[in-house]
Design a protein around this motif. Structure first.
Motif, PDB file in Angstrom:
ATOM      1  N   SER A   1       0.622   2.400  -2.547  1.00 26.76           N
ATOM      2  CA  SER A   1       1.311   2.204  -1.275  1.00 26.76           C
ATOM      3  C   SER A   1       0.832   0.908  -0.634  1.00 26.76           C
ATOM      4  O   SER A   1      -0.206   0.356  -0.999  1.00 26.76           O
ATOM      5  CB  SER A   1       1.055   3.384  -0.322  1.00 26.76           C
TER       6      SER A   1
ATOM      7  N   ASP B   1       1.013  -1.067   3.477  1.00 33.16           N
ATOM      8  CA  ASP B   1       1.390  -0.960   4.883  1.00 33.16           C
ATOM      9  C   ASP B   1       1.795  -2.326   5.425  1.00 33.16           C
ATOM     10  O   ASP B   1       1.192  -3.353   5.106  1.00 33.16           O
ATOM     11  CB  ASP B   1       0.221  -0.418   5.718  1.00 33.16           C
TER      12      ASP B   1
ATOM     13  N   ARG C   1       5.146   2.078   5.974  1.00 38.49           N
ATOM     14  CA  ARG C   1       4.347   2.290   4.766  1.00 38.49           C
ATOM     15  C   ARG C   1       5.302   2.472   3.597  1.00 38.49           C
ATOM     16  O   ARG C   1       6.177   3.334   3.626  1.00 38.49           O
ATOM     17  CB  ARG C   1       3.435   3.505   4.893  1.00 38.49           C
TER      18      ARG C   1
END
Length: 238
Positions: free
Chosen positions: A77, A79, A61
């Motif tokens: 963010s 992933d 992440r």
């Protein structure tokens, strides 16, 4: 029909690297030969060699920081399901002079072409920005590398490449893929495998934690409680 494409015969100096206390890194020598199918008396073609060493994949992440009112805070963010923990490319010439971008992307011949497998819904522009951030971060950590002159070829047959593994390398199974390329086309490829394992006391602890995870967890809790009790007794006021 007789075989007309070259044959790659790869080898590595160490198929098993042990990470012990005080490990400062290791240098791998990847070498081998390009065998011409026309026989030993035939004049070999001018091949380029590219070696790609990849470590175990892991979920990652990436968080983006933004300064808000003088304080750094998380602003976003992304992933990635399967980013390689280590990725290194060594080539006889710059990859851009050997193949086009499409071929480089197919075979991951460079850190700009790593297949990171993002997860979740995210705009392509944002996805590319986070991917570039991950690559840049791991380059600074020495985990992603490129060496455009890292492969030497002798007599159009023998080749060798050196790749440095840093001290913070992840344990697990690594694959070294070697490609013989001519006229912008991959003519042959071969794969060698390398194991990076913990050894010594650290290795025994890791092995015990994996084999007896339940009892290891109980032991860790008991040790933590005992240390807390001892600290309380030692620093308690008289």
């Amino acid at each position: 029909m007789a075989q007309r494409e070259p044959l790659l015969v790869p080898a590595v100096s160490q198929s098993r690297i042990e990470v012990r206390q005080g490990f400062t890194g290791a240098r791998l020598l990847l070498y081998g030969a390009v065998i011409d199918p026309r026989g030993t008396g035939a004049r070999g073609e001018d091949y380029d060699i590219v070696v790609v060493l990849k470590g175990p994949t892991e979920a990652v992440r990436i968080r983006e920081k933004e300064r808000i009112a003088g304080i750094w805070a998380n602003a976003g963010s992304s992933d990635f399901r399967s980013a390689p923990a280590f990725f290194a490319v060594a080539s006889s010439r710059p990859v851009r002079d050997i193949v086009d971008e499409r071929t480089a992307a197919i075979y991951e011949l460079g850190t700009d072409f790593i297949q990171l497998s993002p997860s979740g819904q995210i705009e392509p522009e944002e996805q590319a920005r986070f991917a570039q951030g991950l690559v840049a971060l791991r380059r600074r950590q020495g985990l992603y590398q490129e060496n455009s002159g890292g492969v030497r070829i002798a007599e159009k047959v023998l080749y060798q490449a050196r790749i440095d593994l840093p001290s913070n390398v992840t344990t697990g199974r690594y694959t070294a893929e070697t490609f013989a390329i001519a006229r912008g086309r991959v003519l042959a490829s071969a794969t060698a495998r390398i194991e990076v394992v913990k050894a010594g006391l650290e290795g025994q602890v890791v092995s015990a934690a994996q084999r007896w995870s339940f009892f290891y967890g109980l032991g860790a809790i008991a040790l933590s409680l005992a240390m807390g009790w001892m600290a309380g007794r030692l620093f308690a006021r008289p």
